[in-house]
Design a protein around this motif. Structure first.
Motif, mmCIF file in Angstrom:
data_model
loop_
_atom_site.group_PDB
_atom_site.id
_atom_site.type_symbol
_atom_site.label_atom_id
_atom_site.label_comp_id
_atom_site.label_asym_id
_atom_site.label_seq_id
_atom_site.Cartn_x
_atom_site.Cartn_y
_atom_site.Cartn_z
ATOM 1 N N HIS A 43 0.929 -1.293 -0.132
ATOM 2 C CA HIS A 43 -0.065 0.110 0.035
ATOM 3 C C HIS A 43 0.718 1.384 0.035
ATOM 4 O O HIS A 43 0.827 2.245 -0.976
ATOM 5 C CB HIS A 43 -0.774 -0.142 1.411
ATOM 6 N N ILE A 44 1.736 1.234 0.801
ATOM 7 C CA ILE A 44 2.713 2.562 0.845
ATOM 8 C C ILE A 44 3.518 2.604 -0.241
ATOM 9 O O ILE A 44 3.798 3.657 -0.751
ATOM 10 C CB ILE A 44 3.649 2.396 2.138
ATOM 11 N N GLY A 45 4.005 1.390 -0.756
ATOM 12 C CA GLY A 45 4.615 1.411 -2.133
ATOM 13 C C GLY A 45 4.091 2.109 -3.212
ATOM 14 O O GLY A 45 4.440 2.906 -4.034
ATOM 15 N N PHE A 46 2.642 1.754 -3.399
ATOM 16 C CA PHE A 46 1.821 2.674 -4.397
ATOM 17 C C PHE A 46 1.588 3.733 -4.200
ATOM 18 O O PHE A 46 1.576 4.493 -5.046
ATOM 19 C CB PHE A 46 0.421 1.499 -4.436
ATOM 20 N N PHE A 105 13.359 -4.542 3.260
ATOM 21 C CA PHE A 105 14.285 -3.544 2.423
ATOM 22 C C PHE A 105 13.400 -2.810 1.584
ATOM 23 O O PHE A 105 13.701 -1.645 1.350
ATOM 24 C CB PHE A 105 15.281 -4.472 1.674
ATOM 25 N N ALA A 106 12.512 -3.590 0.986
ATOM 26 C CA ALA A 106 11.616 -2.674 -0.109
ATOM 27 C C ALA A 106 10.954 -1.706 0.358
ATOM 28 O O ALA A 106 10.352 -0.418 -0.290
ATOM 29 C CB ALA A 106 10.821 -3.673 -0.896
ATOM 30 N N THR A 107 10.575 -1.573 1.694
ATOM 31 C CA THR A 107 9.466 -0.635 2.285
ATOM 32 C C THR A 107 10.496 0.629 2.778
ATOM 33 O O THR A 107 10.561 1.672 2.684
ATOM 34 C CB THR A 107 8.944 -1.247 3.656
ATOM 35 N N ALA A 108 11.602 -0.058 3.516
ATOM 36 C CA ALA A 108 12.696 1.101 3.964
ATOM 37 C C ALA A 108 13.173 1.971 2.961
ATOM 38 O O ALA A 108 13.297 3.091 3.073
ATOM 39 C CB ALA A 108 13.748 0.411 4.848
ATOM 40 N N ILE A 109 13.606 1.353 1.876
ATOM 41 C CA ILE A 109 13.980 2.223 0.626
ATOM 42 C C ILE A 109 13.249 3.317 0.142
ATOM 43 O O ILE A 109 13.966 4.184 -0.572
ATOM 44 C CB ILE A 109 14.490 1.315 -0.378
ATOM 45 N N LEU A 110 11.798 3.115 0.474
ATOM 46 C CA LEU A 110 11.064 4.078 -0.015
ATOM 47 C C LEU A 110 11.221 5.680 0.653
ATOM 48 O O LEU A 110 10.755 6.660 0.272
ATOM 49 C CB LEU A 110 9.627 3.916 0.529
ATOM 50 N N LEU A 111 12.165 5.505 1.621
ATOM 51 C CA LEU A 111 12.495 6.709 2.476
ATOM 52 C C LEU A 111 13.419 7.770 1.444
ATOM 53 O O LEU A 111 13.317 8.976 1.484
ATOM 54 C CB LEU A 111 13.297 6.508 3.710
ATOM 55 N N VAL A 112 14.037 7.024 0.522
ATOM 56 C CA VAL A 112 14.996 7.839 -0.165
ATOM 57 C C VAL A 112 14.306 8.784 -1.290
ATOM 58 O O VAL A 112 14.447 9.889 -1.290
ATOM 59 C CB VAL A 112 16.046 6.989 -1.065
ATOM 60 N N GLY A 141 8.755 2.199 -5.518
ATOM 61 C CA GLY A 141 7.388 1.871 -4.884
ATOM 62 C C GLY A 141 6.558 0.886 -5.804
ATOM 63 O O GLY A 141 5.825 -0.075 -5.455
ATOM 64 N N GLY A 142 6.657 1.020 -7.219
ATOM 65 C CA GLY A 142 5.825 0.009 -8.059
ATOM 66 C C GLY A 142 6.459 -1.322 -8.099
ATOM 67 O O GLY A 142 5.825 -2.367 -8.363
ATOM 68 N N GLY A 143 7.801 -1.612 -7.779
ATOM 69 C CA GLY A 143 8.075 -3.004 -7.636
ATOM 70 C C GLY A 143 7.696 -3.858 -6.467
ATOM 71 O O GLY A 143 7.830 -4.987 -6.657
ATOM 72 N N ASN A 144 7.288 -2.964 -5.254
ATOM 73 C CA ASN A 144 6.693 -4.008 -4.367
ATOM 74 C C ASN A 144 5.708 -4.683 -4.659
ATOM 75 O O ASN A 144 5.344 -5.700 -3.994
ATOM 76 C CB ASN A 144 6.201 -2.917 -3.239
ATOM 77 N N PHE A 145 4.780 -4.644 -5.550
ATOM 78 C CA PHE A 145 3.551 -5.198 -6.114
ATOM 79 C C PHE A 145 4.283 -6.746 -6.483
ATOM 80 O O PHE A 145 3.387 -7.819 -5.818
ATOM 81 C CB PHE A 145 2.725 -4.837 -7.132
ATOM 82 N N ALA A 146 5.209 -6.798 -7.210
ATOM 83 C CA ALA A 146 5.365 -8.025 -7.918
ATOM 84 C C ALA A 146 6.068 -8.742 -6.710
ATOM 85 O O ALA A 146 5.776 -10.141 -6.622
ATOM 86 C CB ALA A 146 6.582 -7.726 -8.724
ATOM 87 N N SER A 147 6.965 -8.284 -5.797
ATOM 88 C CA SER A 147 7.613 -9.146 -4.790
ATOM 89 C C SER A 147 6.622 -9.530 -3.875
ATOM 90 O O SER A 147 6.411 -10.926 -3.408
ATOM 91 C CB SER A 147 8.861 -8.531 -4.036
ATOM 92 N N SER A 148 5.543 -8.662 -3.636
ATOM 93 C CA SER A 148 4.443 -8.918 -2.605
ATOM 94 C C SER A 148 3.482 -10.144 -3.167
ATOM 95 O O SER A 148 3.204 -11.205 -2.363
ATOM 96 C CB SER A 148 3.750 -7.655 -2.120
ATOM 97 N N MET A 149 2.996 -10.113 -4.516
ATOM 98 C CA MET A 149 2.216 -11.032 -5.006
ATOM 99 C C MET A 149 3.060 -12.251 -5.129
ATOM 100 O O MET A 149 2.360 -13.432 -4.779
ATOM 101 C CB MET A 149 1.897 -10.632 -6.174
ATOM 102 N N THR A 150 4.269 -12.218 -5.682
ATOM 103 C CA THR A 150 5.114 -13.488 -5.729
ATOM 104 C C THR A 150 5.089 -14.216 -4.470
ATOM 105 O O THR A 150 5.088 -15.418 -4.283
ATOM 106 C CB THR A 150 6.287 -13.272 -6.158
ATOM 107 N N ASN A 151 5.330 -13.424 -3.194
ATOM 108 C CA ASN A 151 5.100 -14.154 -1.927
ATOM 109 C C ASN A 151 3.911 -14.649 -1.398
ATOM 110 O O ASN A 151 3.937 -15.833 -0.894
ATOM 111 C CB ASN A 151 5.787 -12.986 -0.932
#
Length: 459
Positions: A43-46, A105-112, A141-151
């Motif tokens: 959600h935050i990634g989007f 990692f994918a969430t924390a890097i959104l700080l940049v 943030g758009g990449g989070n979707f793919a990793s999340s869905m795969t998981n």
């Protein structure tokens, strides 16, 4: 079953959601806990990914950031493109590093990109290229979707995959509506000269969700793809048929979500407040509709729901053409809102088709004498790989949507009609593909849900 400890963090082995006793005893609770945290991260990634669809509404000479409509469309295209390109490596990364580790990692890097946007959006006269670089960084943030869905795809039994993938994706998609709603609140209360307020809302959320993921999520060995799974999926024709359909559903959702505010300004001369008042509604309803698409597909089959969705989307696009010709703002808003809902349903139904394709093959392998556990494990692995590929291609569809809008409104007539005609043609192609590949040949393409369950239960 206890989580196994390794040097890289907490891992859970021997994950078997098809075992009813295991699922009821511990599996369901563990899977849902990871699903909730996955939704929050996605959600935050989007929201970060789609941040520029809101920030461009603030950019005006009044705050020293006056850009042309064409330049503003470019600012929403760049993060869309980067997010699409990152989806495939993100999908692979979660199989390499684990769901918990990669989510942190994918969430924390959104700080940049968030901190960079906060700093430069408050500096009048900042050139376009700086914002383009920051927007590109926000594409993570758009990449989070793919990793999340795969998981998430491997954590639930097959009869719940449509629901689980729909909830996960729908909760993530809500990030588009959430940041647009925040933008509306800022414009309505503080005016259109304070874009920093929109960005600031996400800094504590990014930190909080990163910590929660580190403390509460798990890594699953089941997520680790079989060797060469992505390459095998790339060679499979179903990968490209489903990706084509997903361009029509998710590409439309994310493309319309990013561009809607600018379209209203370009088509009807809407003010920032008028644009923000309507832009959040479509993505909100479309996100909420995604689990519905999964549930309907669990009951009726993904192909049938996808076909009905594309037929309705073609009709909805016809409504937009009529509204454009008549200059009807109200009809245009209604037509777009309905389209958003349909894209959400189509997102859920198209993704439901992915595990169904490989489940059928696993059934055939078991019938031929292969080990059931191995066959269905392979099916889950290939499903995860296809999810990543389709997610990447679908997001590229969002880039295409915005490029078409940019070309249409940047032309001499400054009208959206050429864009809507192009979208209508694409939806009709999707109708033909769905009929020819997934309905006309349904016995070899998509199994009936109950039949899959019966075979899976014996495996």
């Amino acid at each position: 079953m206890r989580p196994a400890r390794t040097e890289t963090g907490r891992w859970i082995e021997d994950w078997d959601p098809e075992n009813e006793e295991f699922w009821q005893r511990t599996g369901r609770r563990t899977a849902r806990r990871n699903l909730i945290l996955s939704v929050l991260s996605e959600h935050i990634g989007f929201s970060v990914w789609s941040m520029w669809s809101v920030l461009v509404l603030f950019m005006s000479p009044e705050i020293g950031l006056g850009f042309t409509p064409s330049e503003k469309f470019l600012l929403v295209i760049v993060p869309t493109l980067v997010g699409a390109l990152l989806r495939l490596p993100y999908s692979y990364a979660v199989t390499r590093f684990g769901g918990r580790n990669w989510t942190v990692f994918a969430t924390a890097i959104l700080l940049v990109p968030t901190l960079a946007a906060l700093w430069f959006v408050q500096r009048p006269g900042t050139p376009l290229w700086v914002f383009l670089l920051i927007g590109a960084a926000g594409g993570v943030g758009g990449g989070n979707f793919a990793s999340s869905m795969t998981n998430i795809a491997v954590l639930f039994p097959r009869h719940l995959q449509g629901w689980a993938l729909g909830v996960n994706a729908g909760g993530g998609n809500l990030g588009v509506a959430a940041i647009q709603l925040i933008g509306l609140l800022v414009i309505a209360t503080a005016g259109s000269s304070h874009p920093a307020y929109v960005i600031s809302a996400y800094l504590p959320l990014i930190v909080l969700v990163s910590l929660l993921a580190a403390l509460k999520m798990d890594n699953f060995t089941a997520v680790r793809g079989a060797p060469g799974a992505q390459l095998e999926a790339l060679r499979d024709p179903h990968t490209w048929w489903i990706s084509l359909l997903y361009v029509g559903t998710f590409g439309s959702f994310i493309g319309y979500g990013f561009a809607f505010g600018l379209v209203l300004q370009s088509q009807f001369g809407a003010t920032p407040l008028e644009s923000a008042s309507y832009t959040f509604l479509g993505p909100l309803l479309g996100s909420l509709a995604r689990p519905l698409g999964g549930l309907l597909s669990d009951r009726w089959g993904g192909a049938l729901i996808t076909l009905c969705t594309f037929c309705a989307m073609a009709a909805g696009t016809g409504v937009l053409l009529l509204a454009s010709v008549q200059g009807s703002f109200a009809l245009f808003i209604c037509g777009f809102t309905v389209l958003f809902v349909l894209t959400g349903i189509g997102n859920g139904s198209t993704y439901k088709m992915i595990p169904a394709v490989f489940a059928r093959r696993a059934e055939d392998a078991v019938t031929s004498g292969h080990d059931a556990t191995e066959a269905f494990a392979r099916a889950r692995s290939l499903s995860g790989a296809l999810i990543g590929i389709a997610g990447a291609v679908g997001a590229l569809g969002g880039v295409g949507v915005n490029l078409v809008f940019r070309s249409s409104y940047g032309g001499s007539e400054k009208s959206g009609e050429p864009a809507f005609l192009a979208f209508l043609a694409y939806y009709l192609v999707c109708v033909l593909v769905t009929c020819a590949v997934y309905l006309r040949k349904r016995p070899t393409a998509e199994p009936a849900p109950r039949r899959v369950l019966a075979r899976a239960g014996r495996g």
